[in-house]
Enzyme design. Sequence first.
Site, PDB file in Angstrom:
ATOM      1  N   CYS A   2      17.662  31.077  46.676  1.00 53.80           N
ATOM      2  CA  CYS A   2      16.924  30.297  47.753  1.00 53.80           C
ATOM      3  C   CYS A   2      16.665  29.017  47.160  1.00 53.80           C
ATOM      4  CB  CYS A   2      15.595  31.199  48.255  1.00 53.80           C
ATOM      5  SG  CYS A   2      15.752  32.771  48.622  1.00 53.80           S
ATOM      6  N   ARG A  27      21.822  26.658  48.419  1.00 54.78           N
ATOM      7  CA  ARG A  27      21.256  27.842  47.707  1.00 54.78           C
ATOM      8  C   ARG A  27      21.200  29.071  48.623  1.00 54.78           C
ATOM      9  NH1 ARG A  27      19.312  26.216  43.033  1.00 54.78           N
ATOM     10  NH2 ARG A  27      18.055  28.101  43.056  1.00 54.78           N
ATOM     11  N   TRP A  75      18.320  32.856  51.133  1.00 56.22           N
ATOM     12  CA  TRP A  75      19.503  33.572  51.082  1.00 56.22           C
ATOM     13  C   TRP A  75      18.907  34.996  50.898  1.00 56.22           C
ATOM     14  CZ3 TRP A  75      22.178  36.782  47.380  1.00 56.22           C
ATOM     15  CH2 TRP A  75      23.187  37.131  47.658  1.00 56.22           C
ATOM     16  N   ASN A  99      11.596  31.539  45.233  1.00 56.67           N
ATOM     17  CA  ASN A  99      12.618  31.705  44.871  1.00 56.67           C
ATOM     18  C   ASN A  99      12.958  32.761  43.776  1.00 56.67           C
ATOM     19  OD1 ASN A  99      15.598  31.590  44.501  1.00 56.67           O
ATOM     20  ND2 ASN A  99      15.349  29.855  43.226  1.00 56.67           N
ATOM     21  N   GLY A 100      13.640  33.862  43.857  1.00 55.78           N
ATOM     22  CA  GLY A 100      13.675  34.876  42.711  1.00 55.78           C
ATOM     23  C   GLY A 100      13.586  36.161  43.152  1.00 55.78           C
ATOM     24  N   GLU A 478      42.427  32.958  41.939  1.00 57.24           N
ATOM     25  CA  GLU A 478      41.652  31.741  42.553  1.00 57.24           C
ATOM     26  C   GLU A 478      42.093  31.478  44.067  1.00 57.24           C
ATOM     27  OE1 GLU A 478      39.105  30.672  42.170  1.00 57.24           O
ATOM     28  OE2 GLU A 478      38.992  28.621  43.216  1.00 57.24           O
ATOM     29  N   LYS A 482      39.633  31.923  47.293  1.00 61.61           N
ATOM     30  CA  LYS A 482      39.331  30.731  48.128  1.00 61.61           C
ATOM     31  C   LYS A 482      39.638  31.320  49.678  1.00 61.61           C
ATOM     32  CE  LYS A 482      37.577  28.703  46.425  1.00 61.61           C
ATOM     33  NZ  LYS A 482      37.242  28.401  45.207  1.00 61.61           N
ATOM     34  N   GLU A 485      36.861  33.802  50.868  1.00 67.45           N
ATOM     35  CA  GLU A 485      35.711  33.252  51.185  1.00 67.45           C
ATOM     36  C   GLU A 485      35.442  32.762  52.389  1.00 67.45           C
ATOM     37  OE1 GLU A 485      35.156  30.850  47.354  1.00 67.45           O
ATOM     38  OE2 GLU A 485      33.324  31.524  47.430  1.00 67.45           O
ATOM     39  N   HIS A 501      54.125  48.461  40.503  1.00 67.45           N
ATOM     40  CA  HIS A 501      53.043  49.674  39.855  1.00 67.45           C
ATOM     41  C   HIS A 501      52.383  50.182  40.820  1.00 67.45           C
ATOM     42  CE1 HIS A 501      55.212  49.071  36.012  1.00 67.45           C
ATOM     43  NE2 HIS A 501      54.693  47.832  35.979  1.00 67.45           N
ATOM     44  N   LYS A 597      25.993  28.807  47.550  1.00 70.65           N
ATOM     45  CA  LYS A 597      26.490  27.751  46.637  1.00 70.65           C
ATOM     46  C   LYS A 597      26.125  28.332  45.060  1.00 70.65           C
ATOM     47  CE  LYS A 597      29.128  24.490  45.086  1.00 70.65           C
ATOM     48  NZ  LYS A 597      30.682  24.948  45.139  1.00 70.65           N
TER      49      LYS A 597
HETATM   50  O1  M6R Z   1      28.225  27.966  39.699  1.00 74.05           O
HETATM   51  P1  M6R Z   1      28.958  28.631  39.057  1.00 74.05           P
HETATM   52  O2  M6R Z   1      30.334  28.073  38.655  1.00 74.05           O
HETATM   53  O3  M6R Z   1      28.565  29.719  38.190  1.00 74.05           O
HETATM   54  O4  M6R Z   1      29.285  30.013  40.404  1.00 74.05           O
HETATM   55  C1  M6R Z   1      30.010  31.066  40.032  1.00 74.05           C
HETATM   56  C2  M6R Z   1      30.593  31.643  41.377  1.00 74.05           C
HETATM   57  O5  M6R Z   1      29.523  32.062  42.269  1.00 74.05           O
HETATM   58  C3  M6R Z   1      31.389  30.775  42.174  1.00 74.05           C
HETATM   59  O6  M6R Z   1      32.466  30.235  41.538  1.00 74.05           O
HETATM   60  C4  M6R Z   1      31.796  31.328  43.430  1.00 74.05           C
HETATM   61  O7  M6R Z   1      32.752  32.305  43.303  1.00 74.05           O
HETATM   62  C5  M6R Z   1      32.302  30.210  44.394  1.00 74.05           C
HETATM   63  N1  M6R Z   1      31.876  30.399  45.892  1.00 74.05           N
HETATM   64  C6  M6R Z   1      33.865  30.205  44.326  1.00 74.05           C
HETATM   65  O8  M6R Z   1      34.439  29.217  45.602  1.00 74.05           O
END
Ligand code: M6R
Length: 602
Positions: A2, A27, A75, A99-100, A478, A482, A485, A501, A597
């Site tokens: 958060c 966050r 969050w 937060n935590g 990747e 993307k 997400e 396979h 994020k």
């Molecule tokens: O801040 P970080 O690079 O450590 O974050 C790692 C992942 O949470 C981050 O890359 C996540 O997968 C992204 N949303 C990818 O777009």
Amino acid sequence: MCGIVGYIGEQEKKKIILDGLKELEYRGYDSAGMAVLKDDEITHFKSVGKLENLAKKTKDFESIGFGLAIGHTRWATHGKPTELNAHPHFGKFSYIVHNGIIENYQEIKKELISKKYNFLSQTDSEVIVHLFEENLKENEPFIAFEKTINTLQGTYAILLMTKAEPNKIFFAKNLVPLIIGKNDKKEVFFGSSDTPLIGLAKDVIYLNDKDYGYAQKDNIVIYNGKKPKSLEWNKLSISKLSAQKDGYRFFMEKEIYEQSSISNETLMGRVLKDDIKFENLEESFFDDINEIKICACGTSFHAALTSSYLFERISKIRVSVEIASEFRYKESLLQKGTLFIVISQSGETADTLQALKIAKKAGLKTLAICNVDNSSIVRISDKTLLTRAGIEKGVASTKAFTTQILVLWMLSLKLAKNKGKISKAFLENEIKNLLKVPTVLKVDEKIHEKIRRLSKRYLHGHGFFFIGRDIFYPLALEGALKLKEISYLHAEGYPSGEMKHGPIALADSELFTVALMPKNTLYEKTKSNVEELSARDATILAISPKTFDIADDFIKTKDHDHPMLEFLEMGVILQLLSLEISIRLGNDVDMPRNLAKSVTVE
Ligand code: M6R
């Protein structure tokens, strides 16, 4: 995970809290809240959903004149995103934001319930405020707060306001970030990162784990282990980056387009005529290193995996790459002589941070590749290479990934040179190609337009496979991440050679295959794998500089002579593809559902 903010001063508190939370919305954004203490009265607001809902709810509320305020954007970890579960949580006369995760909240809660405390939420956080009020029965407020903190196990950044001490905000930090700022007007600010403080505070303190204390307008006291600490102020020198989208539809789109100019920043001062040089990284840093282990999560993990090909191929050094959440419980055998690299955009990812702590404890040399200076990971690592991507606002990482790749490419060359594994001519050729990167990353408007048009075809179907070989395999991972997400479509990344396979059993016209077919890396091999899929009616979107007739859709890339340049151009194309599909599906590209994020919980 958060975001929290706090303020002590005369200004309109609602505005300071809302503006600060806006900066932290990355966050978490499933609910938000604030509380203002002024003239011995505490007023609070909570709302579910994005911050704009809290802004609407507080429209008619004014809070000018001296007072305190705390705010939170959530969050959800414990309990659904509801108003009752939103922060601030409150007791009879005290309010907290947290937060935590409080790991021992259940036992504390049980005890408090037996003392007739009434819990409104399902959160772990609510115990903090009731425990504080319980401790207050026999102690003055600071001691009550100290006792509360000492009972908590887990991770926390906490701000607490109480009518029992109406001029103070009590705070505590452990394993998640908390920053205090001040200015010449005797105003005090708190934030989970320094961005909410930029433009308001002049000096800041990045609190350490187990720090706790209190702040008033002209006095800040920090304790650690019963002893007050001397305050170490840092200048808050970063200028506020424009939060505008500059005419782009989404921050993600802006960030994709920014990659070309930003790559100049990443390379600046590091790529010399015939050498690679990293600031603050002396030549001797690699002297006793004979192995590398890299830990990261998500997109950063994909950058790590890409770099493992480069380190082994160019620097001739053994590399292992691990997902941080796996590594932390694996009890890996760590050996001296291993350089432990962590990669993180935010520098706050809990799993990566913990992996780093494990490596440090084992006495390994550590290096962070990170985008956020002063983040927890940067502060703990022996050395850091900043990616210099600037603030990334889109939850789907784009420019952070690209700049990580650039730093890792440079690092593999640096190490190779240092260990005498490459010739002068090889290095010079690599440098020539590194200098082409800003041009390669320029978005080709014609390609973007084509992706916009063909994205229409890719909205349904029963799934996507992104396939590639060598470094194009992590790029395929990747591309799939993307798309997942921000489109919520099922997508997998696979090494092309692995399809036969098992996964090829899924092939039919409703299976979309995005094939990465660079000319410099195993072109013929990948081509055969794609032909096998096409023969089974899979719908193929091929991305390649070589025309490929059997593809249903084809995106022609430029004719680069270096695999890394092909990698970077294809990376941009994959980012644009997921962006356009997500936009067509009407999704919130920058704040996709269920994500945040910065993942500061396990
Ligand atoms: O801040 P970080 O690079 O450590 O974050 C790692 C992942 O949470 C981050 O890359 C996540 O997968 C992204 N949303 C990818 O777009």
